[in-house]
Motif scaffolding. Structure first.
Motif, mmCIF file in Angstrom:
data_model
loop_
_atom_site.group_PDB
_atom_site.id
_atom_site.type_symbol
_atom_site.label_atom_id
_atom_site.label_comp_id
_atom_site.label_asym_id
_atom_site.label_seq_id
_atom_site.Cartn_x
_atom_site.Cartn_y
_atom_site.Cartn_z
ATOM 1 N N VAL B 8 30.346 -34.251 -5.711
ATOM 2 C CA VAL B 8 31.601 -33.925 -5.034
ATOM 3 C C VAL B 8 31.312 -33.469 -3.606
ATOM 4 O O VAL B 8 30.359 -32.711 -3.379
ATOM 5 N N ALA B 9 32.126 -33.942 -2.690
ATOM 6 C CA ALA B 9 32.066 -33.406 -1.325
ATOM 7 C C ALA B 9 33.393 -32.739 -1.012
ATOM 8 O O ALA B 9 34.456 -33.263 -1.358
ATOM 9 N N GLU B 24 38.588 -23.345 -7.002
ATOM 10 C CA GLU B 24 39.227 -24.060 -8.117
ATOM 11 C C GLU B 24 38.222 -24.898 -8.895
ATOM 12 O O GLU B 24 38.290 -24.984 -10.125
ATOM 13 N N LEU B 25 37.282 -25.517 -8.187
ATOM 14 C CA LEU B 25 36.241 -26.305 -8.872
ATOM 15 C C LEU B 25 35.447 -25.397 -9.815
ATOM 16 O O LEU B 25 35.114 -25.782 -10.938
ATOM 17 N N GLU B 26 35.166 -24.179 -9.351
ATOM 18 C CA GLU B 26 34.478 -23.176 -10.182
ATOM 19 C C GLU B 26 35.354 -22.754 -11.358
ATOM 20 O O GLU B 26 34.943 -22.793 -12.518
ATOM 21 N N ALA B 27 36.575 -22.340 -11.023
ATOM 22 C CA ALA B 27 37.454 -21.733 -12.027
ATOM 23 C C ALA B 27 37.775 -22.712 -13.150
ATOM 24 O O ALA B 27 37.922 -22.312 -14.306
ATOM 25 N N LYS B 28 37.903 -23.987 -12.806
ATOM 26 C CA LYS B 28 38.274 -24.975 -13.814
ATOM 27 C C LYS B 28 37.042 -25.669 -14.388
ATOM 28 O O LYS B 28 37.167 -26.618 -15.156
ATOM 29 N N ASP B 29 35.878 -25.163 -14.021
ATOM 30 C CA ASP B 29 34.606 -25.701 -14.523
ATOM 31 C C ASP B 29 34.543 -27.217 -14.349
ATOM 32 O O ASP B 29 34.215 -27.965 -15.277
ATOM 33 N N PHE B 30 34.879 -27.637 -13.158
ATOM 34 C CA PHE B 30 34.870 -29.072 -12.831
ATOM 35 C C PHE B 30 33.446 -29.594 -12.978
ATOM 36 O O PHE B 30 32.493 -28.942 -12.573
ATOM 37 N N PRO B 31 33.274 -30.791 -13.580
ATOM 38 C CA PRO B 31 31.917 -31.297 -13.868
ATOM 39 C C PRO B 31 31.167 -31.746 -12.607
ATOM 40 O O PRO B 31 30.951 -32.939 -12.394
ATOM 41 N N VAL B 32 30.763 -30.773 -11.806
ATOM 42 C CA VAL B 32 30.074 -31.060 -10.545
ATOM 43 C C VAL B 32 28.578 -31.244 -10.815
ATOM 44 O O VAL B 32 27.942 -30.379 -11.402
ATOM 45 N N LYS B 33 28.033 -32.379 -10.401
ATOM 46 C CA LYS B 33 26.577 -32.541 -10.435
ATOM 47 C C LYS B 33 26.015 -31.886 -9.174
ATOM 48 O O LYS B 33 25.231 -30.943 -9.231
ATOM 49 N N ASN B 34 26.492 -32.358 -8.028
ATOM 50 C CA ASN B 34 26.053 -31.779 -6.761
ATOM 51 C C ASN B 34 27.284 -31.552 -5.884
ATOM 52 O O ASN B 34 28.162 -32.400 -5.833
#
Lengths: 342, 342
Positions: B8-9, B24-34
């Protein structure tokens, strides 16, 4: 009354509106013989300056109105309900700036630019409409006469001074507290006498005055009922949303009006330029539009952001701003008093 | 994309919305690789925290998107116009939170609660609507489906955070200056790049974004155009008045809607209680209604002050509040990204 000097009483002389009324009587050189400044027992003994003279505030009692020709009431609805009948009995004509008598069929509800002729029908009491109604009807009078309308949809952006001097103090103190990260305890808004009070600083509160009927607040219903009465036209349909915002002085209104006839926007502008009590400030490209800070201390109603509803060729959006303590209260009251003496 | 982790950028990672997107990416535990944090050259080298790791901000250049699966843009329209095509070329799907591509017929304009199915039509770009539109369409979706409507009249009460972090700083500094009677020099509002700037503290400014056409501002026309596109219904007529008020966070809207079918108010309430993304707060007698301060940091759209137009039985007034940086920007963007990975 003939064009001589008259004895004037200001009831609520130490309040926000009362003070402005006294300044208006000075500024417009109202033919005052004697000025009586009346207020609650708590404020009796304070002094008020009028034309460089110091006047001691007296308690507003039924007998205080002996010898008074014109009494200007701005001390809240319950004071008016109690004292206006005594003032009338003593022979005074009362201009009442509260909600106490506005919808009484025997009491004219007057905005001089709109229905000054109604003054002649008074039986001792003339009501001053609510601030939010006054600026709307002044802005719309010329359009009513020229094009006609049946339908208004209005959303207001109302200043805290409409809730009184204590509410203004609370807004300012609370703003400081928020900026400094200090605690605060709201006591005044939206309505002092109701149970719940909310932060006003950096907030918007969609309640002004008490709940009335069908989910509307009293402030919203004042705009519905008073507009019909002032225009003398029960067919005018108003629906209102009244909101308090963190502005000290100057109400703004977003008004949507459906005219009965086709219009050219430039003709509407010309009607408004020619209208009594209206100043047109309308050029978005030049960033010219009315704002509360520009209206402070002014008597006029300022109109801008005129534009046709792109989907309804007969309808128009407009943005209307006025100093709620001036045209919305003190200056309309003094204009009525001027009509009484002239 | 399958349900795996993705690169994700975030473009504009140091801005007000970019920061909220990362939270929000943190809070919703978004499946971030990098996670790649991109910003202007000026902000490159700063660090941003994501899941307790420190990420160095890199300059947003055309080549920065190599290997990126999803790019979330919130750095202004000109940055998006320049860089989104490069990101797409590198194979990223872009969720763009600016006005750059919203009305492009090849770009879906998505509010997940309203038209999530449109995501499938993307050709590399999905636009996030304007904040003021998003909260309106979320509040109205259930009514559109159940009753239908053709006509909306909306007046907004918009927070300063919508104009960026510098505008918020100016509001707070200016409020302090006004309270202390000190001078100040407005630079940010209503529109930084225009000639005239006005006091925002204790004021209301009836201009958001640049003038567009027929006397409407671009913000007002966004509400007109985007609403039609999101509902996929060109027959919806919107007329808007957009106003900035001295609130830090949380847009409010007074919405008048004419429904196509008769309604019972209690049924409307039930529709809204059941609606995705909506919280009903509606009991005037108990002084329960949404306000900007209560919406801060929340993802939902809050609806209250529901009441029938007393003169038009098919029409309804409502008061809609939402955090303009959350549902109005960051959380809608991350919801779209979630739909992309699921």
């Amino acid at each position: 009354m003939s064009n001589k000097t008259v004895n004037v009483a200001v009831v609520g002389a130490t309040g926000a509106v009362g003070e402005k009324i006294i300044r208006e009587l000075e500024a417009k050189d109202f033919p005052v013989k004697n000025l009586k400044c009346l207020a609650s027992k708590r404020s009796a003994g304070k002094t008020v300056t009028f034309k460089n003279e110091s006047i001691v505030v007296e308690e507003a009692t039924p007998d205080a109105f002996r010898g008074v020709d014109i009494a200007l009431f701005s001390a809240g609805g319950s004071v008016s309900k109690q004292l206006v009948p005594h003032a009338v009995e003593h022979g005074a004509v009362c201009v009442d700036n509260t909600n106490a008598f506005r919808m009484d069929p025997n009491v004219p509800l007057v905005v001089p630019e709109v229905n000054s002729e109604k003054i002649r029908e008074h039986q001792g009491i003339i009501s001053n409409p609510n601030c939010s109604t006054i600026q709307m009807v002044v802005a719309l009078k010329a359009l009513y006469d020229y094009y006609g309308f049946k339908r208004l949809i209005v959303s207001t952006y109302q200043a805290v001074s409409g809730a009184g001097a204590n509410a203004v103090k609370e807004l300012l103190d609370q703003s400081r507290a928020v900026l400094n990260g200090e605690p605060f305890d709201p006591q005044q808004l939206p309505v002092g006498k109701l149970n719940k009070h909310f932060q006003m600083a950096f907030n918007a509160i969609p309640q002004i005055d008490v709940p009335d009927e069908n989910g509307y607040t009293l402030e919203e219903m004042k705009m519905v009922r008073e507009t019909k009465k002032i225009f003398g036209d029960e067919s005018i349909q108003v629906t209102a949303t009244c909101v308090r915002i963190p502005v000290v002085s100057g109400h703004a209104e977003s008004i949507y009006v459906e005219l009965e006839r086709d219009f050219q926007l430039e003709d509407v502008r010309q009607q408004l330029r020619d209208a009594d009590g209206v100043t047109l400030v309308d050029d978005l490209e030049q960033q010219l539009y009315p704002m509360p800070i520009g209206a402070e201390g002014k008597r006029d109603v300022f109109v801008g952001r005129l534009r046709r509803d792109l989907a309804n060729a007969r309808a128009l959006n407009m943005w209307v701003v006025s100093d709620n303590l001036m045209k919305g209260a003190a200056s309309n009251t003094v204009q009525i008093a001027e009509l009484l003496v002239n």
